[in-house]
Design a protein around this motif. Structure first.
Motif, mmCIF file in Angstrom:
data_model
loop_
_atom_site.group_PDB
_atom_site.id
_atom_site.type_symbol
_atom_site.label_atom_id
_atom_site.label_comp_id
_atom_site.label_asym_id
_atom_site.label_seq_id
_atom_site.Cartn_x
_atom_site.Cartn_y
_atom_site.Cartn_z
ATOM 1 N N GLN A 66 -21.758 -94.263 -14.926
ATOM 2 C CA GLN A 66 -23.018 -94.571 -14.251
ATOM 3 C C GLN A 66 -22.872 -94.560 -12.728
ATOM 4 O O GLN A 66 -23.877 -94.489 -12.000
ATOM 5 C CB GLN A 66 -23.557 -95.936 -14.701
ATOM 6 N N PRO A 116 -22.548 -89.306 -9.156
ATOM 7 C CA PRO A 116 -23.828 -88.775 -8.653
ATOM 8 C C PRO A 116 -24.567 -88.000 -9.735
ATOM 9 O O PRO A 116 -23.964 -87.490 -10.673
ATOM 10 C CB PRO A 116 -23.393 -87.853 -7.505
ATOM 11 N N SER A 117 -25.868 -87.913 -9.610
ATOM 12 C CA SER A 117 -26.701 -87.129 -10.523
ATOM 13 C C SER A 117 -26.353 -85.642 -10.343
ATOM 14 O O SER A 117 -26.043 -85.205 -9.239
ATOM 15 C CB SER A 117 -28.179 -87.370 -10.207
ATOM 16 N N PRO A 118 -26.358 -84.846 -11.403
ATOM 17 C CA PRO A 118 -26.792 -85.125 -12.778
ATOM 18 C C PRO A 118 -25.653 -85.558 -13.705
ATOM 19 O O PRO A 118 -25.821 -85.546 -14.917
ATOM 20 C CB PRO A 118 -27.349 -83.776 -13.219
ATOM 21 N N LEU A 119 -24.490 -85.902 -13.149
ATOM 22 C CA LEU A 119 -23.342 -86.241 -13.985
ATOM 23 C C LEU A 119 -23.390 -87.681 -14.497
ATOM 24 O O LEU A 119 -22.682 -88.022 -15.439
ATOM 25 C CB LEU A 119 -22.049 -86.030 -13.192
ATOM 26 N N ASN A 120 -24.191 -88.519 -13.886
ATOM 27 C CA ASN A 120 -24.182 -89.936 -14.253
ATOM 28 C C ASN A 120 -24.939 -90.188 -15.558
ATOM 29 O O ASN A 120 -25.658 -89.319 -16.066
ATOM 30 C CB ASN A 120 -24.780 -90.774 -13.126
ATOM 31 N N HIS A 121 -24.730 -91.394 -16.113
ATOM 32 C CA HIS A 121 -25.496 -91.828 -17.282
ATOM 33 C C HIS A 121 -26.022 -93.241 -17.014
ATOM 34 O O HIS A 121 -25.771 -93.816 -15.948
ATOM 35 C CB HIS A 121 -24.652 -91.772 -18.561
ATOM 36 N N ARG A 122 -26.735 -93.806 -17.974
ATOM 37 C CA ARG A 122 -27.440 -95.063 -17.718
ATOM 38 C C ARG A 122 -26.514 -96.274 -17.694
ATOM 39 O O ARG A 122 -26.889 -97.344 -17.204
ATOM 40 C CB ARG A 122 -28.535 -95.268 -18.766
ATOM 41 N N THR A 146 -23.215 -90.549 -24.435
ATOM 42 C CA THR A 146 -23.750 -90.308 -23.084
ATOM 43 C C THR A 146 -24.589 -89.051 -22.961
ATOM 44 O O THR A 146 -25.336 -88.906 -21.990
ATOM 45 C CB THR A 146 -22.595 -90.203 -22.077
ATOM 46 N N THR A 194 -25.498 -81.680 -20.068
ATOM 47 C CA THR A 194 -25.424 -81.308 -18.652
ATOM 48 C C THR A 194 -24.656 -80.007 -18.470
ATOM 49 O O THR A 194 -25.110 -79.083 -17.787
ATOM 50 C CB THR A 194 -24.740 -82.430 -17.845
#
Length: 701
Positions: A158, A161-167, A483, A488
């Motif tokens: 989490q 950085p986006s788009p690699l992150n998750h909630r 995840t 992605t």
């Protein structure tokens, strides 16, 4: 300090010792020997439904046995001191404790799924720690590091950085996902290992003990040993036949390679090339029906298709793979004028088959059952049972005083075998008990019983690396499920494929090969298929074809430097650098690189529906056309790589052959026509240039 490759090579010698002598003749060694037998008997009992336990308990017990055997055996193989062996046994019992906890707390764990208590968390951490430690001990650092990165991503992704992150997921949720249920280490890979894979490894182990290697080798020698470069052709055929029952590249190298590599060297092949031929042919066993490799079972389970559908898709590519290897060694023999063996020193293939024909029966039954829609578990159980009865029955038959009695005996045993389909396990147990008793009173019978006992131990030992790889790769699958990270990367492949499918395929191929430099075929396939399989499906590639594409290059990755396990297993036999063998193996397998690409553009090559050609000219005409085109492309690519056809090729001829092969693979407008025209021109010019050629053979060195 040892490298990952050295670690693998050391364990290969220990776990694929064809003599069955890998258990030390000590009190500890004998204990491990009997634990291995107990492991095999447990797997047979669950496969035959003699012992019925829940799937979750079966998976946990399977992993518990893996831990119990792996740590002490590795410590023994590397001559660790008393402290090292004590640590190994402590880790082994920790793994057993996890399995016991899963059994004792089976129902309570179901009731509190998603709400683990402190004890659950402790045992979950122990489960992950022991699996990672076993993977490191067995296969070096590459696979545990990759799986560990996925585990860290699940815990801390989490913060990326986006788009690699998750909630974001808390510690308890991650442990629940990885160490309990059927999404982590007890996921589909370990389920397949605990059922199909182990059973088929045992099947191959018993057939090897029964003399299948000798049968395949003698038949191969008799048919092609006298031909130009016959020694290498024997290696290709014998390893391909062995692949039908073992499905393990390394096991093939250290069994058939003990005979074929020295034979190739004796008849003039360079040591590195001889090792490369054996490694290439042995790795091809994983795509050689009917048994294939462990990945095929995982693929069938993952895709939810019948196993015979995977076998059907693999048939033509497997034949083309071995045809390309056969063609490459033929060209190499022509280039260096390497003779075949003298007919006088070759065995008769018909005599060899007459002596060992009964060994083919279990394989025939297995093929029939798989293609008749029976499950691999049932087919493997029946095949294994028939093999055991044939081994036990062979000693009894030889002990009978007359040929008439031997014929009556084999007919009776055949009727018992036929009754398996109706009576089931009862007939098997009764027949086995009678034959075991008979073997106690006939000449050589006790040796046969010892061979069966040793096959049980050898099968369990051979299954260890496969099972542990399946367990640790479950962490990767669990992370992807939790995840959605595969989406992605898949989106990236799709974005590339929208402008060029070829570039997406190239990216997938490179991913397979790069991963294959550090991890075995099973985790390589699971990781890449999870990422690229759905993406290729979105780009119009049939699902099974996309997964076979990944599978195929996962196998070829095991031949690529710097970590090519099959090549390093061949190194001590060939007495040559594993790295040099790897480069030669790539050359031998080079023609096979064209097959997966052709299958994507024309799925008929894998006997699948779809593709513009099948729509335009019909399914079977498309199959015939693509097979002929693939054979021509393989032939041209092989000539370009080796630099020989009827005689050594000029530089321009090699370039023309490579260009024609590429055009036949490209599947773009007018590329087929241009490729055929260029191939026809090249072959015509080469034939004209060599029409008056006289070949002078040299004697083998």
């Amino acid at each position: 300090m040892t490298t990952g490759t050295e670690t693998q090579a050391a364990v290969v010698d220990e776990f694929h010792d064809p003599t069955g002598g890998g258990f030390a003749q000590t009190r500890e060694g004998r204990l491990l020997f009997w634990i291995a037998i107990a492991f095999s008997l447990f797997q047979i009992a669950t496969a035959a439904h003699i012992l019925s336990i829940p799937s979750q308990v079966l998976r946990a017990t399977h992993v518990g046995f893996l831990m119990l055997l792996a740590f002490p055996l590795v410590a023994s193989a590397r001559n660790r001191g008393a402290a090292g062996k004590a640590i190994a046994w402590a880790l082994a019992f920790a793994g057993v404790a996890v399995a016991a906890y899963q059994y004792i707390e089976y129902q309570p764990l179901i009731l509190r799924a998603g709400d683990l208590n402190t004890t659950d968390l402790v045992f979950g951490v122990i489960a992950l720690a022991t699996v990672f430690a076993a993977a490191y001990a067995m296969m070096g650092p590459a696979l545990p590091i990759i799986s560990g990165c996925f585990l860290l991503y699940a815990l801390f992704g989490q913060h990326l950085p986006s788009p690699l992150n998750h909630r974001g997921y808390d510690f308890s949720q991650v442990i629940d996902q990885m160490a309990y249920g059927t999404e982590g280490i007890y996921g589909i890979p370990i389920y397949v290992s605990a059922t199909y894979i182990f059973l088929f490894i045992l099947f191959g182990s018993f057939l090897e003990r029964a003399g299948m290697i000798k049968l395949f080798t003698d038949v191969s020698l008799g048919f092609v040993g006298h031909a130009r470069g016959g020694a290498a052709k024997v290696a290709v055929i014998a390893s391909g036949l062995m692949g039908t029952i073992s499905g393990s590249g390394v096991a093939n190298v250290v069994t058939t390679g003990q005979f074929t590599i020295p034979l190739m060297k004796r008849f003039g092949y360079r040591a590195a090339f001889a090792g490369g031929v054996e490694a290439t042919a042995s790795m091809g066993g994983q795509i050689m029906p009917p048994v294939m490799g462990a990945v095929a079972f995982i693929m069938a389970e993952t895709l939810g298709v019948e196993y015979y559908e995977v076998v059907k898709a693999a048939i033509i590519p497997a034949l083309l793979y071995f045809a390309s290897a056969f063609w490459m060694v033929h060209l190499e023999a022509g280039k260096y004028d390497l003779l075949g063996l003298s007919r006088a020193e070759l065995p008769s293939p018909l005599k060899a088959f007459r002596q060992g024909w009964y060994l083919v029966l279990p394989l025939g039954v297995l093929i029939y059952l798989l293609f008749s829609g029976y499950t691999p578990l049932y087919a493997g159980t029946i095949g294994l049972a028939m093999t055991v009865l044939l081994i036990l029955g062979g000693s009894v038959a030889l002990g009978l005083p007359s040929a008439v009695l031997r014929v009556i005996f084999w007919i009776g045993l055949g009727l018992v075998a036929a009754s398996f389909f109706k009576i089931g396990i009862g007939a098997i147990l009764v027949a086995a008990a009678v034959l075991i008793g008979a073997n106690l009173f006939v000449s050589g019978g006790r040796d046969t019983l010892v061979a069966c006992r040793d096959s049980l131990a050898e099968g369990a030992r051979t299954a260890l690396p496969v099972g542990i790889a399946c367990a640790v790769v479950g962490v990767i699958v669990g992370t992807m499920t939790l995840t959605g990270v595969a989406t992605t990367f898949g989106a990236f492949i799709v974005s590339i494929g929208q402008s060029s499918l070829f570039l997406s395929l190239l990216l997938t191929m490179v991913t397979c090969i790069v991963l294959g430099m550090g991890i075995p075929t099973i985790p390589n396939y699971i990781i890449t298929a999870s990422i690229a399989g759905p993406a290729l499906l979105q780009l119009g590639v049939p699902l099974l074809v996309g997964h076979m594409f990944v599978f195929y290059f996962g196998i070829l990755a095991d031949l690529t430097p710097p970590v090519a396990l099959a090549c390093f297993a061949a190194a001590p036999i060939a007495r040559e650098s594993g790295l040099k063998i790897s480069f030669e193996a790539i050359k031998v397998a080079a023609a096979g690189f064209v097959v997966p690409f052709m299958a994507v553009y024309t799925p008929a090559l894998m006997l699948q529906d779809g593709g513009a050609m099948a729509t335009a000219i019909g399914y079977w005409p498309a199959v015939t056309y693509i097979v002929l085109k693939a054979v021509l492309a393989i032939g041209l690519w092989g000539a370009a790589v080796i630099g020989f056809l009827r005689m050594r090729l000029a530089i321009w001829e090699r370039l023309a052959a490579a260009a024609a092969a590429f055009l036949l693979v490209a599947a773009l407008p007018m590329t087929d026509e241009t490729g055929f025209a260029l191939a026809l021109l090249l072959l015509g010019v080469h034939w004209y240039r060599t029409r008056n050629m006289t070949v002078v053979h040299r004697s083998p060195s």
